[in-house]
Write a protein that holds these residues in place. Structure first.
Motif, short mmCIF file in Angstrom:
data_model
loop_
_atom_site.label_atom_id
_atom_site.label_comp_id
_atom_site.label_asym_id
_atom_site.label_seq_id
_atom_site.Cartn_x
_atom_site.Cartn_y
_atom_site.Cartn_z
N HIS A 43 0.83 -1.22 0.00
CA HIS A 43 0.00 0.00 0.00
C HIS A 43 0.86 1.26 0.00
O HIS A 43 0.44 2.29 -0.53
CB HIS A 43 -0.93 0.04 1.22
CG HIS A 43 -2.01 -0.98 1.17
ND1 HIS A 43 -3.09 -0.86 0.34
CD2 HIS A 43 -2.18 -2.15 1.83
CE1 HIS A 43 -3.89 -1.90 0.50
NE2 HIS A 43 -3.35 -2.70 1.39
N GLU A 44 2.05 1.18 0.57
CA GLU A 44 2.94 2.34 0.63
C GLU A 44 3.92 2.36 -0.54
O GLU A 44 4.25 3.43 -1.05
CB GLU A 44 3.73 2.32 1.94
CG GLU A 44 2.85 2.45 3.17
CD GLU A 44 3.63 2.24 4.46
OE1 GLU A 44 4.86 2.31 4.44
OE2 GLU A 44 2.98 1.99 5.48
N ILE A 45 4.40 1.20 -0.95
CA ILE A 45 5.47 1.12 -1.93
C ILE A 45 4.98 1.27 -3.36
O ILE A 45 5.60 1.96 -4.17
CB ILE A 45 6.24 -0.21 -1.76
CG1 ILE A 45 6.85 -0.29 -0.36
CG2 ILE A 45 7.31 -0.37 -2.83
CD1 ILE A 45 7.78 0.86 -0.01
N ILE A 46 3.85 0.66 -3.70
CA ILE A 46 3.37 0.69 -5.08
C ILE A 46 3.13 2.13 -5.56
O ILE A 46 3.58 2.48 -6.66
CB ILE A 46 2.15 -0.22 -5.27
CG1 ILE A 46 2.60 -1.69 -5.19
CG2 ILE A 46 1.44 0.06 -6.60
CD1 ILE A 46 1.49 -2.70 -5.24
N PRO A 47 2.47 3.00 -4.79
CA PRO A 47 2.32 4.38 -5.27
C PRO A 47 3.65 5.11 -5.50
O PRO A 47 3.78 5.89 -6.44
CB PRO A 47 1.51 5.07 -4.17
CG PRO A 47 0.77 3.96 -3.51
CD PRO A 47 1.70 2.78 -3.57
N ILE A 48 4.64 4.83 -4.67
CA ILE A 48 5.95 5.45 -4.84
C ILE A 48 6.61 4.96 -6.12
O ILE A 48 7.17 5.74 -6.90
CB ILE A 48 6.85 5.17 -3.62
CG1 ILE A 48 6.29 5.87 -2.38
CG2 ILE A 48 8.29 5.61 -3.88
CD1 ILE A 48 6.93 5.45 -1.08
N LEU A 49 6.53 3.65 -6.38
CA LEU A 49 7.11 3.10 -7.60
C LEU A 49 6.41 3.64 -8.84
O LEU A 49 7.06 3.95 -9.84
CB LEU A 49 7.04 1.57 -7.57
CG LEU A 49 7.95 0.88 -6.56
CD1 LEU A 49 7.70 -0.62 -6.57
CD2 LEU A 49 9.40 1.18 -6.85
N ILE A 50 5.10 3.76 -8.77
CA ILE A 50 4.35 4.30 -9.91
C ILE A 50 4.77 5.74 -10.18
O ILE A 50 4.98 6.13 -11.33
CB ILE A 50 2.83 4.19 -9.65
CG1 ILE A 50 2.41 2.72 -9.72
CG2 ILE A 50 2.04 5.03 -10.64
CD1 ILE A 50 0.99 2.46 -9.28
N GLN A 51 4.94 6.51 -9.14
CA GLN A 51 5.37 7.90 -9.30
C GLN A 51 6.76 7.95 -9.95
O GLN A 51 7.00 8.76 -10.84
CB GLN A 51 5.38 8.59 -7.94
CG GLN A 51 5.75 10.04 -8.01
CD GLN A 51 5.74 10.69 -6.62
OE1 GLN A 51 5.65 10.00 -5.60
NE2 GLN A 51 5.81 11.99 -6.60
#
Length: 85
Positions: A7-15
């Motif tokens: 939940h925390e890592i996927i949005p950062i990777l997408i960004q």
């Protein structure tokens, strides 16, 4: 880390995958895309929760100026579809 706290890592990777304007190199962006696919493969039954975010990421990648990013995004969409079925 993506397996433990997706939940925390996927949005950062997408960004980071879409961060060509802030100086992240194409090679790093390609590796980030691969990391997203690997996390998706490991998510198992949790993947439908993250699939919309990841598919949107790769669909936007199809419009990137870089041919390598476009090809990687297309391949990633194929991998996601395979995992989701």
């Amino acid at each position: 880390l993506g397996d433990v706290r997706p939940h925390e890592i996927i949005p950062i990777l997408i960004q980071d995958f879409h961060a060509s304007s802030i100086g992240i190199t194409e090679d790093v962006r390609l590796k980030v895309g691969e990391a997203c696919v690997m996390i998706a493969q490991r998510c198992g039954q949790m993947l439908p929760i993250f699939a919309p975010q990841l598919m949107d990421c790769f669909l936007r990648g199809l419009r990137d100026a870089s041919a390598a990013i476009r090809a990687s995004s297309l391949s990633s969409i194929g991998e996601m579809c395979q995992v989701l079925r």
